[in-house]
Design an enzyme around this catalytic site. Structure first.
Site, PDB file in Angstrom:
ATOM      1  NE  ARG A  12       1.552  -5.177  10.854  1.00 11.60           N
ATOM      2  CZ  ARG A  12       2.610  -5.281  10.033  1.00 11.60           C
ATOM      3  NH1 ARG A  12       3.643  -6.024  10.385  1.00 11.60           N
ATOM      4  NH2 ARG A  12       2.623  -4.662   8.910  1.00 11.60           N
TER       5      ARG A  12
ATOM      6  NE  ARG B 280      -4.640  -0.870   9.444  1.00 15.98           N
ATOM      7  CZ  ARG B 280      -3.482  -0.377   8.973  1.00 15.98           C
ATOM      8  NH1 ARG B 280      -3.316   0.914   8.816  1.00 15.98           N
ATOM      9  NH2 ARG B 280      -2.496  -1.185   8.677  1.00 15.98           N
TER      10      ARG B 280
ATOM     11  NE  ARG C 129       6.185  -1.412   9.515  1.00 11.21           N
ATOM     12  CZ  ARG C 129       4.992  -1.137   8.997  1.00 11.21           C
ATOM     13  NH1 ARG C 129       4.901  -0.463   7.873  1.00 11.21           N
ATOM     14  NH2 ARG C 129       3.894  -1.547   9.596  1.00 11.21           N
TER      15      ARG C 129
ATOM     16  NE  ARG D 225       6.948  -3.723   5.935  1.00  5.28           N
ATOM     17  CZ  ARG D 225       5.658  -3.403   5.940  1.00  5.28           C
ATOM     18  NH1 ARG D 225       5.143  -2.738   4.938  1.00  5.28           N
ATOM     19  NH2 ARG D 225       4.872  -3.769   6.929  1.00  5.28           N
TER      20      ARG D 225
ATOM     21  CE  LYS E 200      -2.235  -0.624   3.875  1.00  5.12           C
ATOM     22  NZ  LYS E 200      -1.715  -1.903   4.328  1.00  5.12           N
TER      23      LYS E 200
HETATM   24  P1  AMP Z   1       0.691   0.483   8.498  1.00  2.81           P
HETATM   25  O1  AMP Z   1       1.953   1.260   8.331  1.00  2.81           O
HETATM   26  O2  AMP Z   1      -0.466   1.040   7.711  1.00  2.81           O
HETATM   27  O3  AMP Z   1       0.876  -0.992   8.284  1.00  2.81           O
HETATM   28  O4  AMP Z   1       0.254   0.658  10.041  1.00  2.81           O
HETATM   29  C1  AMP Z   1       1.103   0.233  11.070  1.00  2.81           C
HETATM   30  C2  AMP Z   1       0.339   0.160  12.388  1.00  2.81           C
HETATM   31  O5  AMP Z   1      -0.170   1.446  12.741  1.00  2.81           O
HETATM   32  C3  AMP Z   1      -0.864  -0.759  12.408  1.00  2.81           C
HETATM   33  O6  AMP Z   1      -0.526  -2.124  12.594  1.00  2.81           O
HETATM   34  C4  AMP Z   1      -1.633  -0.186  13.600  1.00  2.81           C
HETATM   35  O7  AMP Z   1      -1.026  -0.551  14.825  1.00  2.81           O
HETATM   36  C5  AMP Z   1      -1.423   1.309  13.414  1.00  2.81           C
HETATM   37  N1  AMP Z   1      -2.467   1.889  12.553  1.00  2.81           N
HETATM   38  C6  AMP Z   1      -2.288   2.459  11.330  1.00  2.81           C
HETATM   39  N2  AMP Z   1      -3.457   2.881  10.836  1.00  2.81           N
HETATM   40  C7  AMP Z   1      -4.407   2.567  11.752  1.00  2.81           C
HETATM   41  C8  AMP Z   1      -5.831   2.719  11.805  1.00  2.81           C
HETATM   42  N3  AMP Z   1      -6.506   3.284  10.793  1.00  2.81           N
HETATM   43  N4  AMP Z   1      -6.458   2.279  12.916  1.00  2.81           N
HETATM   44  C9  AMP Z   1      -5.801   1.726  13.939  1.00  2.81           C
HETATM   45  N5  AMP Z   1      -4.467   1.518  13.950  1.00  2.81           N
HETATM   46  C10 AMP Z   1      -3.771   1.937  12.864  1.00  2.81           C
END
Ligand code: AMP
Length: 200
Positions: free
Chosen positions: A144, A88, A133, A127, A13
């Site tokens: 996740r 989400r 990360r 990654r 994404k």
């Molecule tokens: P991402 O970089 O989009 O994979 O997001 C990394 C982490 O950030 C996720 O696993 C959640 O812990 C948190 N996170 C990101 N976006 C959201 C969201 N819309 N709602 C809740 N937690 C989020």
């Protein structure tokens, strides 16, 4: 132009969001990046967010909604935005609807990047070692993915029912996926939707 991009962890994404944002000249806003940027802050909230993220769980809706609302008020969002990783949860969908309604705005399309789960795990493990990360450990990855299936995958049906979903196969080289994605968006524009050509 108001776009969302959704997909399971590891679908790519973030990479595609940057390209789509540049193409349509709108900011690509990643809630994950915004939360990661809180890493250095010495506040109880920042610490709580870091713990939640490291475990692979979702940050509470109220916190996430607040962070997004503030970001959407910035000048650079006046002409639109691409939200990467938000909403989400169904509660976030409702909340975003309210924010957009208030501003007289509406979502133009929701991009769904689909990738099969074996490919996802190997991408994420790669990654984790290259990007450092802390939520790319096997245990956090499993959490996740499960949280995505339980809480986020149902959102696809909501947007499909609204006629907004643009589904794209996320498997393959990054450039290939980008091409597929623009072709799908073009096709949607050609079918009379509100989507129009980008800035580049
Ligand atoms: P991402 O970089 O989009 O994979 O997001 C990394 C982490 O950030 C996720 O696993 C959640 O812990 C948190 N996170 C990101 N976006 C959201 C969201 N819309 N709602 C809740 N937690 C989020």
């Amino acid at each position: 132009m108001h776009l969302l991009i959704m997909g399971p962890p590891g679908a790519g994404k973030g990479t595609q969001a940057g390209r789509i944002g540049a193409h349509f000249a709108v900011p690509a806003i990643s809630t994950g990046d915004m939360f990661r940027a809180m890493r250095g802050l010495d506040t109880p909230l920042a610490k709580q967010v870091q713990e939640i993220m490291a475990a692979g769980a979702y940050v509470p809706n109220e916190v996430t909604n607040q962070v997004v609302t503030e970001r959407l008020l910035s000048d650079d969002c006046a002409k639109g935005f691409l939200l990467d990783g938000y909403p989400r949860t169904l509660q976030q969908v409702d909340y975003l609807d309210g924010v957009l309604d208030e501003g007289g705005r509406a979502i133009d399309a929701v991009i769904s990047l689909a990738v099969n789960s074996d490919e996802l795990v190997s991408r994420l493990i790669k990654r984790g070692s290259s990007a450092g990360r802390e939520d790319d450990t096997p245990e956090a990855i499993r959490t996740r993915q499960q949280v995505y299936v339980d809480q986020t995958a149902p959102l696809l049906e909501v947007y499909r029912d609204r006629g907004l979903l643009v589904e794209v196969d996320g498997l393959g080289e990054v450039d290939e996926v980008t091409e597929r994605l623009f072709a799908a968006l073009d096709q949607r524009a050609g079918s009379g939707s509100a989507l129009v050509g980008g800035a580049s």
